[in-house]
Design a protein around this motif. Structure first.
Motif, mmCIF file in Angstrom:
data_model
loop_
_atom_site.group_PDB
_atom_site.id
_atom_site.type_symbol
_atom_site.label_atom_id
_atom_site.label_comp_id
_atom_site.label_asym_id
_atom_site.label_seq_id
_atom_site.Cartn_x
_atom_site.Cartn_y
_atom_site.Cartn_z
ATOM 1 N N THR A 140 -4.147 26.866 -23.575
ATOM 2 C CA THR A 140 -4.275 27.995 -22.760
ATOM 3 C C THR A 140 -4.724 29.243 -22.749
ATOM 4 N N ARG A 141 -3.966 29.498 -24.077
ATOM 5 C CA ARG A 141 -3.775 31.027 -24.509
ATOM 6 C C ARG A 141 -5.067 31.006 -25.160
ATOM 7 N N ALA A 142 -6.203 30.207 -25.450
ATOM 8 C CA ALA A 142 -7.746 30.620 -26.446
ATOM 9 C C ALA A 142 -8.259 30.829 -24.967
ATOM 10 N N ALA A 143 -8.638 30.093 -23.705
ATOM 11 C CA ALA A 143 -8.437 30.360 -22.762
ATOM 12 C C ALA A 143 -8.629 31.780 -21.839
ATOM 13 N N ARG A 144 -7.410 31.800 -21.873
ATOM 14 C CA ARG A 144 -7.057 33.376 -21.224
ATOM 15 C C ARG A 144 -7.404 34.333 -22.038
ATOM 16 N N LEU A 145 -7.424 34.697 -23.324
ATOM 17 C CA LEU A 145 -8.260 35.828 -24.708
ATOM 18 C C LEU A 145 -9.762 34.958 -23.748
ATOM 19 N N ALA A 146 -10.236 34.525 -24.074
ATOM 20 C CA ALA A 146 -11.742 34.649 -23.842
ATOM 21 C C ALA A 146 -12.756 35.189 -22.757
ATOM 22 N N SER A 147 -11.481 34.355 -21.552
ATOM 23 C CA SER A 147 -12.073 34.760 -20.332
ATOM 24 C C SER A 147 -11.494 35.736 -18.437
ATOM 25 N N ARG A 148 -10.147 35.526 -19.864
ATOM 26 C CA ARG A 148 -9.018 37.011 -18.671
ATOM 27 C C ARG A 148 -8.531 36.175 -18.087
#
Lengths: 366, 82, 427
Positions: free
Chosen positions: C367-375
């Motif tokens: 989740t966190r990686a996706a959030r960081l990369a995509s907002r």
């Protein structure tokens, strides 16, 4: 057992930059990262590419690195925005320090100039009345660090690097690491694990310096420069247990990122409401108009901070083929690319573009 | 329930809505578009109850306020994205 | 200035009002916080064109000894103090016991065209018309799932909407089985019959869902898939909601444990509504979707327990068990059919705040990686809409940072130091 020319432990902005520089130099690289790419201090960072002139050694590294950042100015993933930095002076004393700073920056080849009060308010109308003037560094910029880290890792992998994602290094030896899945990677090891450096290299002291940030909803056109108080360096490079400084940044999205705080001795990543209050109150004394903006999120991060405030870049004494690149405090994003080049040059026996001696890990182990 | 009308101004147009209404009702009389998304798409309220933030408008100079959570007041100036 | 309460209740819907009434009946100083300008929550939301129902009127009248803090949004927590924001600034409210009656939100799922103006939640459009949204003569399609569709349609009808149809995704045989069970809850059965009678002229279709919405600047038509094929229908509004999910944002900010294993977990409570955090109780939809009756009983139980009267709380437990049984039936009957999870294409926007398409999350398992990369989830709704949608789609667990501000708030409200709020309260 797999052999590599370099095993990079940690894929924050520093490890990612090192892996990228190493593959560009033709090395066979492995990257080990247990969490998200750029998910540690990198994710928490403001992403301000800034020339700080109070330490000539850091300035040399920053200057070298800032030149390398120019190659990212048009990269979508970097979200590079050349907003420049505006340092605000509140009184004649602070104005008095500006000429010295301009001279130091000029000596390093960085353009900066003084602005009077009238121009200051033209540049940033949001500033509170009564400011004396400022210092403008037009070349400074901002980037979005976690996406840059991801881009660098992807580019390294495209050039042949192997990413061991979700894996953790259990043991570190001379030119080898063992991962938590039992696999063993052999080759020179570069530890770029930031605040976690002492877990693998306890001989290199590192303190975690907690910071808070607040980001607002989108207000395009409200703020134009990264704006800091001239006294910022006192907070950044002082050694107080806790300090705050006015430091606001316009994101390319129109959001405003508000810092900054520094605390030693608080290892809890939870947001501390009193610290947020202190930090925001400081920001309001410089920009009271911020009061009315909608805050979306607050978060914290930890700056990897060696005793003398300078990063460890070089071979780690007492080991064969173990290197460190960590401890950039609040300048990790600014200096990542230069740090990586410097380290890869040392690793390959080339002469770095700047003097590596002040960064040698041996300075703290001997 | 009261029959009183509140007068406000949405994008320069004068609008009357019943007392007790929220700004969302006044904006809906003037435009279907409350804001532009990050990529410029037209957006309007989705959840109606303060969760989705799609109905953000500028009220009396304050940007990014939820129209569905803001009760109307006489003379309010409301502005949607261009 | 910090106000002190023996019992502080968050949410002035049925659960919160019952909790406040019960706690106040023991002579405690009770405060009720609600973000809306008037009490009632969503189910009893104030309608500017209609008088409240008798039950709502009675529940609101019953809290006349309680301090109602209407228009207060909880933004932060420290120790036993909640910080709220109102039009008058920030406020610190200290409590001995806290009852979370934060209710539920509508589950909104992405599909092509769902970002067009004119597409709303089902309960969403109902809430909008109660606030004065002009609906008279507008062509409306109601779709999604659950009993809320009928309630919403009924509200829209009384406000003058032209209802083109109600499309329930649950298949006809499931709905028949549900109806056959309804007699065991006579009050519910009567309610359902009443709604159906009032909506007799509106087609109510089962096994039917909207798969896409079309329009340029605003909604023009929808495509509906039913047992007899695909149909394109021109309309002005699509009111589509897939039931309710517990609102656990404040519970998570306070560190309360949530239920294990649920896609949309509620707050974990014991039979008295006690959460995993001492002195914090929860009641009603926040603990799992159960409807009005459950909310009122659980509110009363938590109110008594928070005031220290376990005997009065115990006396209500049997009624609660029976009421919760009905919610079990609802959950089974209106379970979402799997193909609803496949409506969104890789190009469909999933995070509406940051315009992130679903496909942008494909490369991430974290989740966190996706959030960081995509907002994704980093915008103004703080991941509330996309978080629940992605959890339903089996992609990520809802975001919810557990960090202040719980809702976007003025920087000034976060900046005021405790005890110094009288200064900012007048700003």
């Amino acid at each position: 057992m797999s052999h590599f020319d370099l095993i990079v432990v940690g894929a924050g902005i520093i490890g990612a930059a090192c892996a990228d520089a190493a593959t560009a130099a033709g090395l066979r690289v492995a990257i080990v990262e247990p969490g998200p790419i750029g998910g540690g201090s990198t994710a928490a960072a403001m992403g301000h590419l800034v020339a700080m002139d109070d330490d000539p050694v850091e300035l040399a590294l920053s200057r070298y690195s800032l030149q390398l950042w120019e190659a990212f100015a048009d990269l979508a993933e970097a979200e590079f925005s050349r907003c420049g930095t505006l340092w605000v002076a509140r009184n004649p004393q602070e104005i008095g320090a500006i000429d010295t700073r301009i001279a130091r920056l000029a000596a390093a080849g960085i353009e900066a100039r003084a602005v009077d009060a009238d121009e200051l308010y033209r540049l940033e109308p949001l500033l509170a009345p009564g400011m004396a003037g400022g210092l403008r560094v037009p070349g400074d910029a901002v980037v979005y660090p976690p996406r840059v880290a991801l881009h660098l890792v992807k580019r390294a992998c495209a050039h042949g690097a192997t990413l061991h994602h979700g894996r953790r290094v259990l043991t570190l030896g001379d030119g080898a690491v063992t991962l938590d899945d039992g696999s063993r990677l052999v080759g020179p090891v570069l530890v770029a694990t930031g605040c976690a450096l002492p877990q693998l290299l306890p001989e290199l002291p590192m303190r975690s310096r907690k910071g808070h940030l607040v980001i607002t909803d989108r207000y395009p056109g409200l703020l134009h420069h990264q704006v800091l108080e001239l006294g910022y360096a006192d907070s950044a490079h002082g050694d107080a247990d806790s300090s705050v400084a006015f430091n606001v940044q316009p994101r390319p999205t129109g959001q405003i990122l508000i810092g900054s705080s520094r605390e030693f001795g608080d290892g809890d990543s939870a947001v501390s409401p009193p610290m947020v209050q202190r930090m925001l109150q400081r920001a309001f004394t410089f920009m009271p108009g911020l009061r009315d903006l909608q805050a979306l999120r607050t978060w914290t991060g930890f700056r990897p901070t060696p005793i003398d405030g300078r990063p460890y870049l070089g071979a780690v004494p007492g080991y064969r083929d173990v290197w460190a690149a960590a401890g950039h405090e609040g300048l990790g994003v600014t200096t990542a690319l230069g740090s990586a080049r410097l380290l890869i040059d040392l690793l390959r026996g080339d002469t770095p573009a700047i003097d590596p001696a002040p960064f040698a890990p041996s300075r703290v182990t001997t | 329930m009261s029959g009183d009308l509140i007068h406000l101004c949405v994008n320069g147009q004068s609008v009357a809505v019943p007392e007790g209404a929220n700004v969302v009702a006044a904006v809906a009389q003037v435009t279907t578009r409350f804001r532009r998304s990050v990529h410029g798409e037209p957006r309007a309220p989705l959840c109606g109850m303060g969760v989705c933030f799609e109905c953000r408008v500028r009220v009396d100079g304050h940007a990014n306020l939820r129209a569905c959570m803001t009760p109307v007041r006489e003379g309010m100036q409301v502005q949607t994205d261009d | 200035m910090t106000e002190r309460y023996d019992v502080l209740v968050v949410g002035a819907g049925p659960a919160g009002l019952a909790a406040a009434q019960a706690a106040a009946s023991h002579g405690r100083r009770v405060g009720v916080i609600d973000a809306q300008a008037r009490p009632g929550g969503q189910v009893w939301r104030h309608d500017i064109a209609k008088p409240p129902t008798r039950a709502a009127q009675a529940a609101i009248a019953a809290i006349d000894h309680v301090e109602l803090l209407a228009g207060h949004t909880v933004i932060a927590s420290e120790g036993h103090t909640l910080r709220t924001e109102s039009a008058h600034g920030a406020h610190d409210l200290e409590y001995s016991a806290l009852i979370l009656a934060t209710g539920a939100r509508e589950l909104l799922l992405p599909f092509p065209g769902w970002t067009l103006p004119g597409v709303t939640g089902a309960g969403g459009l109902q809430a909008l018309v109660k606030q004065g949204w002009p609906i008279t003569g507008k062509r409306v399609i109601v779709a999604g799932s659950g009993p809320l569709l009928l309630a919403a349609a009924d509200s829209l009808r009384t406000h003058g909407a032209q209802l083109l149809g109600i499309h329930e995704q649950a298949p006809a045989r499931t709905m028949a089985a549900f109806t056959a069970q309804l007699w065991r809850w006579p009050e519910r059965a009567m309610q359902a019959l009443g709604l159906r009678a009032r909506l007799a002229s509106v087609p109510y279709r089962f096994g039917s869902h909207v798969r896409a919405a079309f329009g340029r600047e605003t909604l023009e038509a929808v495509e509906i898939v039913g047992p007899h094929g695909v149909q394109r229908v021109a309309c002005d509004h699509l009111a589509v909601g897939y039931g309710l999910v517990p609102d656990t944002g404040l519970a998570r900010l306070l560190g309360c444990a949530l239920q294990d294993g649920a896609v949309h977990p509620g707050v974990r409570v014991d039979s008295f509504g006690r959460t995993s955090v001492t002195h914090v109780f929860a009641a009603g939809e926040a603990c799992g979707i159960g409807g009005l009756a459950v909310a009122r009983i659980e509110g009363a139980i938590a109110g008594h327990a928070a005031a220290g009267d376990d005997a009065s709380a115990t006396a209500l437990l049997r009624r609660r068990t029976r009421a919760r049984r009905f919610s079990g039936l609802l959950a089974r009957s209106f379970a979402l059919v799997p193909h609803l999870h496949a409506l969104a294409t890789p190009q469909t926007t999933v995070c509406r705040c940051e315009d992130v398409p679903l496909g942008a999350l494909d490369d991430f398992s974290d989740t966190r990686a996706a959030r960081l990369a995509s907002r994704c989830g980093m915008g103004a709704c703080q991941g509330r809409i996309c978080g629940s949608a992605l959890a339903e789609l089996g992609r990520f667990m809802p975001a919810g940072s557990g960090r202040p501000p719980l809702f976007p708030a003025r920087l000034d409200s976060l900046a005021a130091s405790a005890g110094d709020l009288s200064v900012t309260a007048d700003c």
